[in-house]
Design an enzyme around this catalytic site. Structure first.
Site, PDB file in Angstrom:
ATOM      1  N   ASP A 132     -18.879 -13.892 -39.578  1.00 27.66           N
ATOM      2  CA  ASP A 132     -19.693 -15.089 -39.894  1.00 27.66           C
ATOM      3  C   ASP A 132     -21.044 -14.887 -39.226  1.00 27.66           C
ATOM      4  O   ASP A 132     -21.442 -15.624 -38.340  1.00 27.66           O
ATOM      5  CB  ASP A 132     -19.015 -16.376 -39.422  1.00 27.66           C
ATOM      6  CG  ASP A 132     -18.767 -16.427 -37.914  1.00 27.66           C
ATOM      7  OD1 ASP A 132     -18.619 -15.350 -37.294  1.00 27.66           O
ATOM      8  OD2 ASP A 132     -18.727 -17.532 -37.344  1.00 27.66           O
ATOM      9  N   ASP A 149     -21.937 -11.378 -33.814  1.00 25.34           N
ATOM     10  CA  ASP A 149     -21.421 -10.604 -34.957  1.00 25.34           C
ATOM     11  C   ASP A 149     -22.342  -9.414 -35.218  1.00 25.34           C
ATOM     12  O   ASP A 149     -21.879  -8.302 -35.472  1.00 25.34           O
ATOM     13  CB  ASP A 149     -21.386 -11.448 -36.232  1.00 25.34           C
ATOM     14  CG  ASP A 149     -20.573 -12.719 -36.099  1.00 25.34           C
ATOM     15  OD1 ASP A 149     -19.469 -12.772 -36.648  1.00 25.34           O
ATOM     16  OD2 ASP A 149     -21.053 -13.669 -35.442  1.00 25.34           O
ATOM     17  N   ASP A 176     -17.825 -11.310 -30.037  1.00 27.28           N
ATOM     18  CA  ASP A 176     -17.234 -10.532 -31.134  1.00 27.28           C
ATOM     19  C   ASP A 176     -17.172  -9.041 -30.833  1.00 27.28           C
ATOM     20  O   ASP A 176     -16.328  -8.322 -31.378  1.00 27.28           O
ATOM     21  CB  ASP A 176     -18.027 -10.774 -32.420  1.00 27.28           C
ATOM     22  CG  ASP A 176     -17.921 -12.218 -32.888  1.00 27.28           C
ATOM     23  OD1 ASP A 176     -17.007 -12.919 -32.419  1.00 27.28           O
ATOM     24  OD2 ASP A 176     -18.744 -12.643 -33.723  1.00 27.28           O
TER      25      ASP A 176
END
Length: 320
Positions: free
Chosen positions: A12, A17, A252
């Site tokens: 996302d 990310d 992440d």
């Protein structure tokens, strides 16, 4: 020569990310077969644009990008614009950003099922956003998880510590039903980097400064999109600004690091995991069945300890 690890990334795409994607792309032992996009830190269209921007910055625009779920299974949506910016990448204008016409026409969930079926038992899926696409994949193909080598998740918690609600971590809170489906129906080995694990392994802000100031195009890109997060490095105490205790947390990246090099995680706790869906205060919280009362067949590997030096090296090489 050892064959490369095959990864599929489900993201996302906010700042962490982007950092995680760049880590996977920089790893010489890894081949990223595709990137699927889900709602989460920002809208699905922004997520798709952000992934295309990251791939361009890494000169890897040949990697296919797929548009996935635009909201949770039950329809409520969260976002994390306070940290990631409204567009998910720090709201820095990029006139040369690739447009959405560069996306594949195939839906992310269909692509996920197809790619995993084509490379049965060879792919590790790394899911670092809300688990909507991943849950839809097993609903559309009940054999999906039997064809995966591993599943790596960033999300959930192990001590009821939340970052979105009292007990809820953002990715799980963004779609608790999807998280529940994945944790209850997947049968492949599942590795989870929880919110507390990432906090416990935060990096000093001095490292962050050294990291973004490397003399490389990728580091300049990262410095630009993370320009505003320096304010998280300092907190006010009375009239003084002092360094935040929290440090720099690239959530992440911990899931990707484990997928790239399993020796980065030095200790796991293996137990059945579940997600609370009903609780007034605890909806979305990951629950660890340490007593094994549920007698689950597939017990997850919950990350406990990290080799921070190895993690730092992976972070540094991501921007070289």
């Amino acid at each position: 020569m050892e064959s490369k690890k095959l990864l599929l990334l489900d993201v996302d795409c906010g700042l962490d990310d982007a950092q995680a994607i760049m880590m996977a792309l920089a790893a010489p032992n890894v081949q990223v077969l595709g990137i699927t996009c889900t709602h989460g830190n920002t809208t699905i269209d922004n997520v798709c644009r952000n992934v295309l921007r990251v791939l361009k910055a890494c000169q890897k625009s040949e990697i296919p990008v797929f548009r996935g779920a635009c909201g949770s299974l039950l329809g409520q949506t969260l976002n994390a614009s306070i940290y990631h910016g409204k567009d998910g990448l720090g709201d820095v204008p990029d006139p040369n950003a690739p447009g959405l016409e560069h996306l594949q026409s195939e839906h992310a969930v269909n692509a996920m099922i197809r790619i995993v079926t084509e490379h049965s038992s060879q792919i590790s899926l790394v899911a670092v956003g809300p688990l909507t696409n991943v849950a839809l994949a097993i609903k559309m193909d009940p054999t999906f998880s039997t064809k995966l080598k591993h599943l790596y998740i960033m999300g959930g918690n192990m001590e009821g510590r939340g970052n979105t609600t009292i007990c809820g971590e953002f990715n799980f809170m963004s779609d608790p039903e999807a998280a529940s489906i994945v944790l209850n129906q997947f049968v492949c080995p599942t590795y989870i980097a929880t919110w507390e694990y990432t906090l416990r392994n935060s990096l000093p802000w001095e490292f962050f400064n050294e990291w973004i100031n490397q003399d490389a195009q990728k580091a300049r890109f990262m410095k630009e999109i993370t320009g505003h997060i320096g304010k998280y490095a300092k907190v006010k105490q009375g009239d003084e600004e002092v360094h935040s205790e929290a440090g720099f947390v690239s959530c992440d990246s911990f899931a990707v690091a484990a997928a790239v090099d399993e020796t980065v995680v030095t200790e796991y706790m293996q137990c059945g995991v579940n997600v609370e869906l009903q609780g007034a205060l605890t909806r979305g919280m990951m629950v660890l069945d340490t007593l094994n009362l549920q007698k689950k067949q597939n017990r997850a590997f919950v990350m406990v300890k990290c080799d921070l030096e190895k993690f730092k090296k992976l972070m540094m090489s991501a921007l070289k």
